[in-house]
Design an enzyme around this catalytic site. Sequence first.
Site, PDB file in Angstrom:
ATOM      1  N   GLY A   1     -12.062  10.628  -3.606  1.00  0.00           N
ATOM      2  CA  GLY A   1     -11.770   9.221  -3.314  1.00  0.00           C
ATOM      3  C   GLY A   1     -11.196   9.076  -1.927  1.00  0.00           C
TER       4      GLY A   1
ATOM      5  N   GLY B   1     -11.280   5.932  -0.236  1.00  0.00           N
ATOM      6  CA  GLY B   1     -11.116   4.510   0.084  1.00  0.00           C
ATOM      7  C   GLY B   1      -9.702   4.305   0.586  1.00  0.00           C
TER       8      GLY B   1
ATOM      9  N   GLY C   1      -4.863 -10.276   0.249  1.00  0.00           N
ATOM     10  CA  GLY C   1      -5.269  -8.915  -0.114  1.00  0.00           C
ATOM     11  C   GLY C   1      -4.330  -8.256  -1.109  1.00  0.00           C
TER      12      GLY C   1
ATOM     13  CD  GLU D   1      -7.507  -3.942  -7.763  1.00  0.00           C
ATOM     14  OE1 GLU D   1      -8.649  -3.519  -7.516  1.00  0.00           O
ATOM     15  OE2 GLU D   1      -6.487  -3.388  -7.322  1.00  0.00           O
TER      16      GLU D   1
ATOM     17  CE  LYS E   1       1.234   0.581 -11.186  1.00  0.00           C
ATOM     18  NZ  LYS E   1       1.653  -0.468 -10.244  1.00  0.00           N
TER      19      LYS E   1
END
Lengths: 371, 371
Positions: free
Chosen positions: B15, B17, B226, B229, B244
Amino acid sequence: MAAPVRSVLPVVLLGCGGVGRHLLRHILSCRPLHANQGVAIRVLGVADSSSLLVADDLHSNGFDDALLADLCAAKSAGSPLSSLLSRGQCQLFNNPEARRKVIDTASVLGKTTGLVLVDCSATYDTVGMLKDAVDRGCCVVLANKKPLTCAYEDFEKLVSNFRRIRFESTVGAGLPVIASVTRIIASGDPVSRIVGSLSGTLGYVMSELEDGKRFSEVVKTAKSLGYTEPDPRDDLSGMDVARKALILARLLGQRISMENINVESLYPSEFGPDAMSTKDFLESGLVQLDKSIEERVKAASLKGNVLRYVCKIESTGCQVGLEELPKNSALGRCYESAPLVIQGAGAGNDTTAAGVLADILDLQDLFHKTA
Amino acid sequence: MAAPVRSVLPVVLLGCGGVGRHLLRHILSCRPLHANQGVAIRVLGVADSSSLLVADDLHSNGFDDALLADLCAAKSAGSPLSSLLSRGQCQLFNNPEARRKVIDTASVLGKTTGLVLVDCSATYDTVGMLKDAVDRGCCVVLANKKPLTCAYEDFEKLVSNFRRIRFESTVGAGLPVIASVTRIIASGDPVSRIVGSLSGTLGYVMSELEDGKRFSEVVKTAKSLGYTEPDPRDDLSGMDVARKALILARLLGQRISMENINVESLYPSEFGPDAMSTKDFLESGLVQLDKSIEERVKAASLKGNVLRYVCKIESTGCQVGLEELPKNSALGRCYESAPLVIQGAGAGNDTTAAGVLADILDLQDLFHKTA
């Protein structure tokens, strides 16, 4: 149920008063938990200010549970370590042989199984032993602030192998202050400022003043509750907070010493230990300080503020003393966005001992048994 | 200036990103700092959702600084990993060969130098690879919550060698939440309850509501900043907070799964992704929720309280949803004395990446070069 033993941590404990004794109790009560985790802590020696009780065989499992329990009971009752000799398994060394025996033990174990030297004392006297132990490849865990706050060279020596030392409990007892700062440094983030209320005793005193109580009464109550040192001036001088500030500043890379820290004492020098007995200070000195402190509390209150005894560590300098802070602010309020705030039970022998134990366990990967 | 290298940490990153890319940047910018500490991080491979770029020689120093910088730039610009092939040093594997190559790499390095497999992706797809890596003796660092929140058996497998896994950034990003809980458990203290505001997004939304703003407006602003999501329902559903909470509950030893967590969604199921497009939700669904949320905020306010989206983990159960809390309380206010409160920058790719980096470094003692 117990997992195969993965890490064996041999420990010698310096200081078995409040924190040290609680540590031994924690070690004892956590035995089943640690066994499940594949970790074994072997207590091979325990020293107080006058002597050292050490296992006959340094490669044994160390003091058994019964001896550890008796040791805790003896120290609780104020009995000397020598009272445990009849139990067998161990020998007693009095100073200065005790000191030499600690270093011998460090030499023997540092080269073979490794050793964690744990300092729960409250003196400057251990720094030589600790440095010798570091030289011999031992790990060091400190609840005692003093070895980290003497000469900068001593600090540098102690942290020279940073992975082999832990001192989480020296600042904030059970709160993860040192670990948080270390993590932030390790990930390359610059730390612009640390602001902390680092004394449980002074935290209590300042909160009580806010409620309108008199300084002299609050200090006497704190003493009767066991919150202060026997001579409350040890707390009121700010030196304990200054030591914590120095440890944090040095952790941030500042090559400074105590004399570089601006420390505000809550009593004038003419009321100090050199000029006045503890008894006189409590009976007549303290009450003379009420008025000026009351005025400062009131002045802060008129602005909607409260008075707190804080440390401030910045690249421009390090100071410790009274500050006015906005009421209802988390201390730590820095007016920057989202500072890291850690609050909680930052004092107490028991909490501190739990922190020391967590530090010892944090070293376990250095004692990893390779198959 | 650089110290002798004491620990070499070979890393494969899944990953690249937001968080993964920031991690690579941090690794790059921390190179001199880490060199001074005697630690070297070798990036041997980087995977995105479709392919894996891996060093030709797994026992080399890995991608050089120029390649890492180009990799960050390419991922920033949305270019595929294949665009970096011309640089040499590396090979490209597309799925499903990429997956097989990760496991091969884990096999080769797990037995020789060791390997840290770092998961900064946001999918459930990595769990098989991670379990295979654990079987092969590799260490695992996760910013990705999902592998820890699928079947309990998967969690159990991943944490089976607890000293070889770190996942600090899955809860509270850069805040030492997992480490604090782990320390408390290690020292034998029972944890009676964890109360947390664990979503930066929902924290923002709830604070704005308190100022009298409309829910629909606040959510749209959060999206435009931002903070959410792409489909804000991913945040509003509470599922991220529930993950979590599940990680924390499992850390405390609760053998539970997602279906055991009581999760309150901030939108009704008829407004869910199965029934309504993101566009429709934003344009017409959201505004229909304003009234009921406003009423709850007002009801709380009349009692001097504020509304917060919190998780509560107790031995009796685990729930995630809206709670009224006293205004000006640190969240975490539990009415017991001095609970541990950790506040700060608990969100953001950059903070999370810094936490991942600190986790990687925390593993260094397992990669200790013996003389």
